[in-house]
Design a protein around this motif. Sequence first.
Motif, short mmCIF file in Angstrom:
data_model
loop_
_atom_site.label_atom_id
_atom_site.label_comp_id
_atom_site.label_asym_id
_atom_site.label_seq_id
_atom_site.Cartn_x
_atom_site.Cartn_y
_atom_site.Cartn_z
N ILE A 66 0.85 -1.17 0.00
CA ILE A 66 0.00 0.00 0.00
C ILE A 66 0.89 1.23 0.00
CG2 ILE A 66 -0.21 0.10 2.52
CD1 ILE A 66 -3.15 0.97 2.06
N CYS A 67 0.44 2.28 -0.66
CA CYS A 67 1.24 3.49 -0.80
C CYS A 67 0.36 4.68 -0.43
CB CYS A 67 1.73 3.61 -2.25
SG CYS A 67 2.80 5.03 -2.58
N ALA A 68 0.94 5.70 0.22
CA ALA A 68 0.17 6.88 0.61
C ALA A 68 1.12 8.06 0.78
CB ALA A 68 -0.61 6.63 1.89
N PHE A 69 0.53 9.25 0.71
CA PHE A 69 1.28 10.49 0.94
C PHE A 69 1.05 10.95 2.36
CE2 PHE A 69 1.57 15.19 0.85
CZ PHE A 69 2.89 15.31 0.45
N PHE A 70 2.14 11.22 3.08
CA PHE A 70 2.08 11.65 4.47
C PHE A 70 2.53 13.11 4.54
CE2 PHE A 70 2.22 7.15 4.52
CZ PHE A 70 1.65 6.72 5.71
N SER A 71 1.58 14.02 4.84
CA SER A 71 1.90 15.44 4.89
C SER A 71 2.21 15.85 6.33
CB SER A 71 0.75 16.28 4.35
OG SER A 71 -0.38 16.19 5.20
N SER A 72 3.13 16.81 6.45
CA SER A 72 3.55 17.27 7.76
C SER A 72 3.85 18.76 7.70
CB SER A 72 4.80 16.51 8.24
OG SER A 72 5.36 17.09 9.39
N GLU A 73 3.57 19.46 8.80
CA GLU A 73 3.89 20.88 8.87
C GLU A 73 5.36 21.11 9.19
OE1 GLU A 73 1.30 22.55 11.73
OE2 GLU A 73 -0.52 22.28 10.50
N MET A 74 6.09 20.05 9.44
CA MET A 74 7.50 20.17 9.83
C MET A 74 8.43 19.91 8.64
SD MET A 74 7.14 18.06 13.40
CE MET A 74 8.86 18.30 13.82
N ASN A 75 7.92 20.11 7.41
CA ASN A 75 8.72 19.93 6.20
C ASN A 75 9.25 18.50 6.08
OD1 ASN A 75 9.69 20.93 3.78
ND2 ASN A 75 11.72 21.39 4.64
N LEU A 76 8.43 17.55 6.56
CA LEU A 76 8.82 16.14 6.48
C LEU A 76 7.82 15.35 5.65
CD1 LEU A 76 9.87 15.52 10.20
CD2 LEU A 76 11.38 15.88 8.23
N SER A 77 7.09 16.02 4.76
CA SER A 77 6.11 15.32 3.93
C SER A 77 6.80 14.32 3.02
CB SER A 77 5.31 16.33 3.08
OG SER A 77 4.61 17.22 3.91
#
Length: 512
Positions: free
Chosen positions: A185-196
């Motif tokens: 499975i694949c997904a995009f993980f977004s973060s406010e800490m510039n670690l997306s």
Amino acid sequence: MACPIFSFPLELHTLVFSHLEPEDLLNLGSTCKTFREIVSQRGVWESALRMVCARDGLFTPSYPFDEMDLCDLKRAALHSFQWNQRMLSIDPGEQGCLTPHREIPLPRDPRVNPQTQFLDADILPGGRYVVGSSSDFITLWDLGPIHHSLEYPPRILDSIYDAANRYRIWFPTRPSPHGTNCFRICAFFSSEMNLSCLRVYEVGPLPRSTSFRLLGQLYCHTFVTSWLVGDCVLLETVPFDESLEGGHMVWDVTRNLVTPPFKLVGRTFPTLGWAVEGRSLLGLQPKRRDSEGDSITNLSTWRIPKLDPMGDKTSLSLWNPNATETIEPDIQVDFDQGEVASLCQDFGNPVPRMAFRSASAGTSIFQLFSEAHSLDAATGNIRICRVGIVGEGIDELGNSRERTVRLLSNDLFQKPYRITGSRCPHFSVAGVYITSVIDTSNRKKYVSETNLVHSRIEADGGSPGGSCRLATVPVKQGNWVTSLCTASSRMAHIGKSNPDRVNTVFITYLAP
């Protein structure tokens, strides 16, 4: 006296005889051994079930072969055949009703936020394993062996989550079987800490290994949608402005290879579907024909750039125009006549589907549906089309062959109310048939049902006018269906559980 073999369904003959050894066939002919004697052999039914798994793309860990007796193997091997017979017993033009035999809620992992809403739930083909996703976590459940599901309460196997709640999960792909007993499975993980980042996880080999393990990740500076194709991930950036163009990349997770970022010349939105064949990327898409916005259907193919070793790279930008390769389409086919020209986007799915393979048609197939205009304001029509890519593959030099699109089937069904919204969240393939989940809505009243539309993948005699069968399944107000597995007659849906009214994944059993 006639041999009793002819009293059995033709599909049963095919399943059994395709796996008999030559000496068994000779023995059948010389001694007139009855079909009942042959089908009493456990090995015959195990081979038949394995053939059904290969034909319909079923996830083999759903079936613990060593634990299944003769009756278990028979029941599992014939379940798809019995589903087809059940749906085909509905008269064309009529509306049948499938009453659920039971419904169970799946437990929520106690480690995750109890208030987070589930957004999707997928039953892996075969019916044993379920993956549910939200903006905070992804959970894997085991419903138990198919033949002992009543005695085996569903249990949580593992979850992807972050206790510190540092990211949000976007655009998870449907679980994609890899090999015989793993899935990815694949997904995009977004973060406010510039670690997306984009991450790929794998589970298996099942049932022994049940945890999500990280295969690889790429740090990204913008939102990315993705599709899993074997060992590779197709990435596309999500432009927030219509004037911008998305960037693309292909990432081989297993071998740690990646293409340079590339831009597809002639890429249009919304995309009707993707397919990957050899080193070529195929897109079925609308193409504007005039200044008034009239469009026709277009099939374009682009050659995927060479994949190079990533080395120490873990962060790649898809938005740098100076580092983006431009790929011209090597084949473009416009369809400006006939019914193929009227294909429409499935607006219920924000991420376009990958094509699926059909053993019966021998080609990559796109399924599309649209709301058809009705002269009667009190009724609504839905049209479902399936198109196959003809002339797939690449030549000995790696170049794309000429391709075209052939309309395989074109079905129409009617609802006794005006349709103001519809979506097709899932479909399930069983042999030469496909059952599609179609949700319809009406602004003036609540519709407490979902539609199961059953039809041949390719209409009889190559004529697109095949007749479909329609059955409805009642659903509770506020619930929505997300997945269907005809090999086990199980359906996943999401809604509120009583009495705490927490958002929950439910499994509906449409057969005992």
